[in-house]
Design an enzyme around this catalytic site. Structure first.
Site, mmCIF file in Angstrom:
data_model
loop_
_atom_site.group_PDB
_atom_site.id
_atom_site.type_symbol
_atom_site.label_atom_id
_atom_site.label_comp_id
_atom_site.label_asym_id
_atom_site.label_seq_id
_atom_site.Cartn_x
_atom_site.Cartn_y
_atom_site.Cartn_z
ATOM 1 N N GLU A 1 10.160 16.509 14.912
ATOM 2 C CA GLU A 1 10.729 16.630 13.728
ATOM 3 C C GLU A 1 10.105 17.553 12.811
ATOM 4 O O GLU A 1 8.861 17.808 12.873
ATOM 5 C CB GLU A 1 10.213 14.944 13.234
ATOM 6 C CG GLU A 1 10.633 14.771 11.806
ATOM 7 C CD GLU A 1 10.363 13.377 11.277
ATOM 8 O OE1 GLU A 1 9.052 13.000 11.248
ATOM 9 O OE2 GLU A 1 11.141 12.662 10.953
ATOM 10 N N GLU B 1 9.307 1.751 10.987
ATOM 11 C CA GLU B 1 10.512 2.904 10.632
ATOM 12 C C GLU B 1 9.500 4.226 10.705
ATOM 13 O O GLU B 1 9.014 4.578 9.844
ATOM 14 C CB GLU B 1 11.113 2.641 9.073
ATOM 15 C CG GLU B 1 11.718 1.216 8.934
ATOM 16 C CD GLU B 1 13.034 1.085 9.622
ATOM 17 O OE1 GLU B 1 13.501 2.107 10.209
ATOM 18 O OE2 GLU B 1 13.311 -0.062 9.764
ATOM 19 N N LYS C 1 0.934 -1.045 -0.064
ATOM 20 C CA LYS C 1 -0.122 -0.036 0.129
ATOM 21 C C LYS C 1 0.870 1.365 0.127
ATOM 22 O O LYS C 1 1.194 1.751 0.930
ATOM 23 C CB LYS C 1 -0.727 -0.128 1.305
ATOM 24 C CG LYS C 1 -2.110 0.649 1.023
ATOM 25 C CD LYS C 1 -2.109 2.149 0.948
ATOM 26 C CE LYS C 1 -1.604 2.839 2.060
ATOM 27 N NZ LYS C 1 -1.310 4.399 1.795
ATOM 28 N N CYS D 1 13.860 10.973 7.069
ATOM 29 C CA CYS D 1 13.598 10.486 8.364
ATOM 30 C C CYS D 1 15.011 10.556 9.070
ATOM 31 O O CYS D 1 14.836 10.953 10.379
ATOM 32 C CB CYS D 1 13.114 9.382 8.324
ATOM 33 S SG CYS D 1 14.002 8.078 7.539
HETATM 34 P P1 NAD Z 1 2.275 8.972 7.233
HETATM 35 O O1 NAD Z 1 2.562 8.162 8.386
HETATM 36 O O2 NAD Z 1 1.106 9.924 7.168
HETATM 37 O O3 NAD Z 1 2.054 8.192 5.974
HETATM 38 C C1 NAD Z 1 2.733 6.790 5.864
HETATM 39 C C2 NAD Z 1 2.156 5.676 5.041
HETATM 40 O O4 NAD Z 1 1.333 5.195 6.232
HETATM 41 C C3 NAD Z 1 1.135 6.136 3.944
HETATM 42 O O5 NAD Z 1 1.113 5.071 3.143
HETATM 43 C C4 NAD Z 1 -0.239 6.448 4.644
HETATM 44 O O6 NAD Z 1 -1.226 6.035 3.771
HETATM 45 C C5 NAD Z 1 -0.005 5.261 5.519
HETATM 46 N N1 NAD Z 1 -0.883 5.510 6.909
HETATM 47 C C6 NAD Z 1 -0.936 6.748 7.791
HETATM 48 N N2 NAD Z 1 -1.677 6.538 8.825
HETATM 49 C C7 NAD Z 1 -2.020 5.160 8.774
HETATM 50 C C8 NAD Z 1 -2.903 4.429 9.564
HETATM 51 N N3 NAD Z 1 -3.525 4.774 10.641
HETATM 52 N N4 NAD Z 1 -3.130 3.067 9.201
HETATM 53 C C9 NAD Z 1 -2.797 2.624 8.205
HETATM 54 N N5 NAD Z 1 -1.750 3.195 7.240
HETATM 55 C C10 NAD Z 1 -1.581 4.353 7.557
HETATM 56 O O7 NAD Z 1 3.534 9.755 7.015
HETATM 57 P P2 NAD Z 1 3.990 10.169 5.603
HETATM 58 O O8 NAD Z 1 3.422 11.744 5.896
HETATM 59 O O9 NAD Z 1 3.838 9.670 4.516
HETATM 60 O O10 NAD Z 1 5.526 10.455 5.810
HETATM 61 C C11 NAD Z 1 6.245 11.333 6.681
HETATM 62 C C12 NAD Z 1 6.760 10.888 8.059
HETATM 63 O O11 NAD Z 1 7.294 9.511 7.827
HETATM 64 C C13 NAD Z 1 7.637 11.597 8.713
HETATM 65 O O12 NAD Z 1 7.263 11.784 10.149
HETATM 66 C C14 NAD Z 1 9.002 10.866 8.557
HETATM 67 O O13 NAD Z 1 10.035 10.890 9.537
HETATM 68 C C15 NAD Z 1 8.460 9.425 8.386
HETATM 69 N N6 NAD Z 1 9.450 8.635 7.881
HETATM 70 C C16 NAD Z 1 10.384 7.657 8.459
HETATM 71 C C17 NAD Z 1 11.101 6.816 7.735
HETATM 72 C C18 NAD Z 1 12.046 5.982 8.481
HETATM 73 O O14 NAD Z 1 12.717 4.986 7.666
HETATM 74 N N7 NAD Z 1 12.081 5.633 9.629
HETATM 75 C C19 NAD Z 1 11.258 6.911 6.328
HETATM 76 C C20 NAD Z 1 10.364 7.764 5.502
HETATM 77 C C21 NAD Z 1 9.463 8.654 6.233
#
Ligand code: NAD
Length: 476
Positions: free
Chosen positions: A379, A245, A171, A279
């Protein structure tokens, strides 16, 4: 890409129309034009994909590792063959400069497959005591990924999962679904057996529906701490494995012997790359208080080389942020820090001059940032570097560890031994010495609120394995 491609899911080896009429627009953050509409898949779509993956698992899990390696090799070749198209799409979806798209976004995705293949053959049985330990695949894996390194984050999960013998439902982020659609086409063209790789488009509801499916054994999630917590709650209720992650606020410690003219420009890169939407960005620059003025002068000068503008122009090093919401969040973080007493050295919260349209934020450096400020703790996910002074080495380590997160870190010194000594005391999943480049053979992941589990290389592969002991009696 033909029109309407984001309207279908890839399930059980075929493109299928979603059961849902709802769609999510994909907006180019530089032009602000809608470039596609992708389906917001329903629970019924999630159920179909999960059951296809379940059905395919028994056979795929029994295939020889060499067969899985051969499939991943074909996928790698497919990505390389379509690299330009993929790079252009990622730039259009999330705004990173085209040169970075080609080198990093595609380069890392290919690197993920290579790093997996380098260790896949190590899945052999081990003998421990009187037992043979066999690495069984965990089962059906749901991979939920973000938009900042869209293709890399996908392959860091599904390459090891498939190599281990798991079947997958992907997804991808609703912000960047189009590169994932191309990837599904590549999997199809590579001859992937039906149900082994499935892709369902949609947002958080679709992701949550997938995690809750009874056919699913594990979720691997990359994204915000908030999203990770929500996913882990569902997984916990159902007793499924969750690898997470999440976010970070990583520290870059400049020791007092560092050559600042050399180090500070490189340290800026560790914070500004991909517009800080990393991240593991080293967004807290921890410098000797006695050398703060020198650091500030060099940093402001070096920031000028971070040209901002149209991401399709190869001359630019920074494009817009991924969307207006992200831009607003970053502007508020900068404005909030200034209100709390931080000194703005360059950049700032305003729409950059000459770029009236697009989700742009100027590369920003804030000094006199203190532990009491939100910018120290939260962050930012934008091109914003905070400079923090320290008294001595112990103080520097203490400031670095004063975080709810623990994903990455950096140390700079003329002496690698000294830098390593400091790195050993940092409470984080990874520390980069003197600007070393990413090592995909090494484990990547966080402690504290930065997550659970590891990706990449041998450790990343083991996340998708379940060791089974087959024990013999003392006298056979
Ligand atoms: P997000 O959490 O909003 O979304 C990430 C993914 O999760 C998307 O595909 C989204 O549709 C899905 N998602 C969100 N909430 C969900 C839920 N309740 N249930 C199931 N799926 C859900 O994050 P984003 O806006 O895409 O990315 C930015 C954030 O991600 C930042 O905080 C960043 O630090 C973090 N990030 C971490 C890493 C890592 O490797 N640690 C890498 C990239 C981004």
């Amino acid at each position: 890409m033909s029109e309407g491609r984001g309207r279908q899911n890839y399930i059980d080896g075929v493109w299928q129309a979603s059961a849902s009429p709802a769609a999510i627009p994909v907006v180019n953050p530089a032009t602000e034009l809608v470039i596609a509409e992708a389906v917001a898949s329903s629970e019924a779509d999630a159920a179909r994909a999960a059951s296809a993956a379940r059905k395919a698992f028994d056979r795929w899990s029994q295939t020889p590792v060499a067969e899985r390696i051969a499939l991943l090799e074909r996928v790698r070749a497919g990505i390389e063959a379509r690299a330009d198209e993929l790079a252009g799409l990622i730039t259009a979806e999330m705004g990173c400069p085209i040169g970075f798209s080609r080198a990093a976004q595609i380069g890392l995705a290919v690197g993920d497959i290579r790093a997996t293949l380098a260790v896949a053959a190590e899945l052999d049985d081990r003998v421990l005591g009187r037992s043979i330990v066999q690495n069984d695949p965990v089962g059906v894996v749901v991979a939920i990924t973000p938009w900042n390194f869209p293709l890399h984050q996908i392959l860091a999960k599904i390459a090891p999962a498939l190599a281990a013998g798991c079947t997958v439902v992907l997804k991808p982020s609703e912000v960047t679904p189009l590169d994932a659609v191309i990837l599904a086409e590549i999997f199809h063209a590579a001859g992937t057996p039906p149900g082994v790789f499935n892709m369902v488009l949609g947002g958080r509801e679709t992701g949550a529906a997938l995690v809750a499916r009874p056919e699913v054994d594990m979720v691997s999630f990359t994204g915000s701490t908030r999203g990770g917590r929500a996913v882990a709650e569902i997984a916990g209720r159902e007793l499924k494995k969750a690898a997470l992650e999440l976010g970070g606020k990583s520290a870059n410690i400049i020791l007092d012997d560092a050559d600042l003219e050399k180090v500070i420009p490189a340290a800026l890169g560790q914070s500004f790359i991909n517009s800080g939407q990393v991240c593991a960005a080293l967004s807290r620059l921890i410098v000797p208080e006695s050398r703060r003025a020198e650091v500030e002068a060099i940093a402001v000068e070096a920031a000028k080389s971070w040209t901002l503008g149209d991401p399709t122009d190869p001359a630019n090093r920074l494009g817009p942020l991924a969307n207006r919401a992200q831009q607003e969040k970053v502007r508020q973080a900068i404005g909030g820090a200034m209100q709390e007493g931080a000194t703005l050295l360059c950049g700032g919260p305003d729409q950059p001059a000459g770029l009236p349209k697009g989700a742009y934020v100027s590369p920003t450096i804030l000094s006199h940032v203190t532990r009491a400020m939100a910018i120290f703790r939260e962050e930012t996910f934008g091109p914003v570097l905070s400079v923090i002074g320290y008294a001595d080495e112990r103080d520097a380590i203490w400031i670095a560890n004063d975080s709810q997160y623990g994903l990455s870190g950096g140390v700079w010194s003329e002496s690698l031994e000294r830098a390593e000594g400091v790195a050993r005391q940092m409470r984080t999943g990874q520390v980069i010495l003197n600007g070393a480049s990413l090592d995909l053979a090494a484990p990547f992941g966080g402690v504290k609120q930065s997550g659970l589990g590891r990706e990449n290389g041998r450790y990343g592969l083991e996340e998708y394995c379940s060791p089974k002991a087959i024990t013999r009696p003392i006298r056979a």
